[in-house]
Design an enzyme around this catalytic site. Sequence first.
Site, PDB file in Angstrom:
ATOM      1  N   LYS A   1      43.415  12.995  34.018  1.00  0.00           N
ATOM      2  CA  LYS A   1      44.215  14.134  34.454  1.00  0.00           C
ATOM      3  C   LYS A   1      45.374  13.612  35.293  1.00  0.00           C
ATOM      4  CE  LYS A   1      43.588  18.747  34.336  1.00  0.00           C
ATOM      5  NZ  LYS A   1      42.941  19.586  33.333  1.00  0.00           N
TER       6      LYS A   1
ATOM      7  N   GLY B   1      40.728  38.251  35.888  1.00  0.00           N
ATOM      8  CA  GLY B   1      41.918  37.504  35.497  1.00  0.00           C
ATOM      9  C   GLY B   1      42.319  37.857  34.084  1.00  0.00           C
TER      10      GLY B   1
ATOM     11  N   GLY C   1      44.905  36.876  32.196  1.00  0.00           N
ATOM     12  CA  GLY C   1      45.987  35.966  31.821  1.00  0.00           C
ATOM     13  C   GLY C   1      45.849  35.488  30.391  1.00  0.00           C
TER      14      GLY C   1
ATOM     15  N   VAL D   1      43.872  33.552  28.946  1.00  0.00           N
ATOM     16  CA  VAL D   1      42.511  33.557  28.392  1.00  0.00           C
ATOM     17  C   VAL D   1      41.887  34.949  28.519  1.00  0.00           C
ATOM     18  CG1 VAL D   1      40.203  32.562  28.555  1.00  0.00           C
ATOM     19  CG2 VAL D   1      42.192  31.122  28.999  1.00  0.00           C
TER      20      VAL D   1
HETATM   21  P1  NAD Z   1      46.734  32.428  33.736  1.00  0.00           P
HETATM   22  O1  NAD Z   1      47.509  31.890  34.876  1.00  0.00           O
HETATM   23  O2  NAD Z   1      47.435  32.744  32.454  1.00  0.00           O
HETATM   24  O3  NAD Z   1      45.958  33.759  34.188  1.00  0.00           O
HETATM   25  C1  NAD Z   1      45.241  33.864  35.371  1.00  0.00           C
HETATM   26  C2  NAD Z   1      45.240  35.352  35.766  1.00  0.00           C
HETATM   27  O4  NAD Z   1      44.377  35.514  36.883  1.00  0.00           O
HETATM   28  C3  NAD Z   1      46.606  35.888  36.167  1.00  0.00           C
HETATM   29  O5  NAD Z   1      46.828  37.124  35.533  1.00  0.00           O
HETATM   30  C4  NAD Z   1      46.490  36.040  37.697  1.00  0.00           C
HETATM   31  O6  NAD Z   1      47.299  37.100  38.187  1.00  0.00           O
HETATM   32  C5  NAD Z   1      45.020  36.346  37.852  1.00  0.00           C
HETATM   33  N1  NAD Z   1      44.436  36.033  39.157  1.00  0.00           N
HETATM   34  C6  NAD Z   1      44.719  35.013  40.000  1.00  0.00           C
HETATM   35  N2  NAD Z   1      43.917  35.059  41.075  1.00  0.00           N
HETATM   36  C7  NAD Z   1      43.091  36.118  40.902  1.00  0.00           C
HETATM   37  C8  NAD Z   1      42.026  36.671  41.641  1.00  0.00           C
HETATM   38  N3  NAD Z   1      41.643  36.127  42.811  1.00  0.00           N
HETATM   39  N4  NAD Z   1      41.399  37.774  41.161  1.00  0.00           N
HETATM   40  C9  NAD Z   1      41.773  38.329  39.996  1.00  0.00           C
HETATM   41  N5  NAD Z   1      42.779  37.832  39.230  1.00  0.00           N
HETATM   42  C10 NAD Z   1      43.429  36.757  39.677  1.00  0.00           C
HETATM   43  O7  NAD Z   1      45.545  31.372  33.502  1.00  0.00           O
HETATM   44  P2  NAD Z   1      44.707  31.152  32.166  1.00  0.00           P
HETATM   45  O8  NAD Z   1      45.408  30.151  31.314  1.00  0.00           O
HETATM   46  O9  NAD Z   1      44.315  32.470  31.592  1.00  0.00           O
HETATM   47  O10 NAD Z   1      43.425  30.416  32.747  1.00  0.00           O
HETATM   48  C11 NAD Z   1      42.449  31.129  33.496  1.00  0.00           C
HETATM   49  C12 NAD Z   1      41.434  30.145  34.049  1.00  0.00           C
HETATM   50  O11 NAD Z   1      40.822  29.427  32.985  1.00  0.00           O
HETATM   51  C13 NAD Z   1      42.036  29.074  34.972  1.00  0.00           C
HETATM   52  O12 NAD Z   1      41.097  28.765  35.971  1.00  0.00           O
HETATM   53  C14 NAD Z   1      42.224  27.872  34.055  1.00  0.00           C
HETATM   54  O13 NAD Z   1      42.169  26.646  34.773  1.00  0.00           O
HETATM   55  C15 NAD Z   1      41.015  28.014  33.151  1.00  0.00           C
HETATM   56  N6  NAD Z   1      41.207  27.406  31.833  1.00  0.00           N
HETATM   57  C16 NAD Z   1      42.214  27.828  31.035  1.00  0.00           C
HETATM   58  C17 NAD Z   1      42.363  27.257  29.770  1.00  0.00           C
HETATM   59  C18 NAD Z   1      43.464  27.709  28.830  1.00  0.00           C
HETATM   60  O14 NAD Z   1      43.384  27.408  27.638  1.00  0.00           O
HETATM   61  N7  NAD Z   1      44.464  28.421  29.293  1.00  0.00           N
HETATM   62  C19 NAD Z   1      41.480  26.246  29.335  1.00  0.00           C
HETATM   63  C20 NAD Z   1      40.441  25.839  30.191  1.00  0.00           C
HETATM   64  C21 NAD Z   1      40.302  26.436  31.447  1.00  0.00           C
END
Ligand code: NAD
Length: 358
Positions: free
Chosen positions: A81, A183, A185, A187
């Site tokens: 990483k 969340g 977002g 995912v």
């Molecule tokens: P993202 O930034 O697109 O979405 C995260 C969402 O969570 C946002 O809408 C944000 O406003 C919201 N948020 C932040 N803090 C919050 C809280 N305390 N309570 C409620 N909502 C909150 O991120 P993502 O890409 O959807 O990823 C989500 C999680 O999954 C992260 O922890 C990321 O590390 C993990 N992850 C993502 C992927 C991927 O493919 N994107 C892969 C593996 C792990």
Amino acid sequence: MSDMERLLQQWDGHAVVTHFDRPTGTWVFIAIHDMTLGPALGGCRLRMYDSPADGLHDAMRLAEGMTHKWAVIGFPYGGGKTVMAVGKLLDAEEREGLFRRYGRLLQSLGGCYAAGEDLGTTPADMAVVAEETEFAHGLDRATGDPVDPGPYTALGVFTAIRTALQRAYGSPRPTGRTVLVQGMGDVGWPLAKRLKEEGAAVLAADTDAARLRRAVAELGCVPVEADHVYATPCDVYAPCAVGATLNERTVPLLQCRVVAGSANNQLEAPEVAEALHARGILYAPDYVVNAGGAIALPMLHRGAREGEVRIRVEGIGETLAAIFAEAAERGESPVHAARRRVERVLEAARPARDPVPA
Ligand code: NAD
């Protein structure tokens, strides 16, 4: 001894490449945790930290998580990483310069580590990196455009939830079940959409009020205030926002049977897994549940077809079922069975790849 010296001395990883980017004042840490299964592969994260040592610590922790993820899905990569610990907000020109120099640094490492997008980095950043190195990952082979891993990660989480429902309730069907997605977002959104399509009631929480309103209007989710997530009754709590939401304060509040979501490092400390187990809550280890994007990106990079990728991502269900079964047999938290699986994969690969005695 400085904090950085202490961290490096205590780490059981392979190596850390450290670069100070003078023009932007950025510390760049490339942590390579383990190369038993192959060259290291993992995302490049950019954010501000209280100190460079905190950035180094994050890189080490995240690299170790990648070792586990690659091993558990049986992909031939090592855990690595990058953390870019920036000291200030960068303007567009500074940012481009930083990523260009980072690309050259990756190229100089000759392929022992390749990087993709992660928190704080964008498709545009990775496009700059890709101009300087062949070791930029996560780009569509045909178009050269970055691939969004979110939908693949969401598919993996959906599959994991079905597997957990089977174990907890005897049926994998989401119909009539209540899932709380924290969340909405990249995912959480496609996950909530799929769950709704499959007949689940979806409770949604997001600190971004506009996003939450959209989830209610467009997907028909029921909103939950961000502070009320933990005490809200549901069948499945799916953390898809930030890490460390499972801790000694939240676990006593939980009113769910299953925890399965995409967030990395959901357990604030290892012993939280025991607290969940003691409460009879089935915990699906995060690095197994959220491996969909990690599975999809290298496959698409190699030119695999969409259908093949989806089948492989859905394989997360089978892996998780085996982990749950082993854990149930021993009456323990699934984190232990998952970890043994990782160790078995690494151990099996070691003699062939590392003939030099320790
Ligand atoms: P993202 O930034 O697109 O979405 C995260 C969402 O969570 C946002 O809408 C944000 O406003 C919201 N948020 C932040 N803090 C919050 C809280 N305390 N309570 C409620 N909502 C909150 O991120 P993502 O890409 O959807 O990823 C989500 C999680 O999954 C992260 O922890 C990321 O590390 C993990 N992850 C993502 C992927 C991927 O493919 N994107 C892969 C593996 C792990």
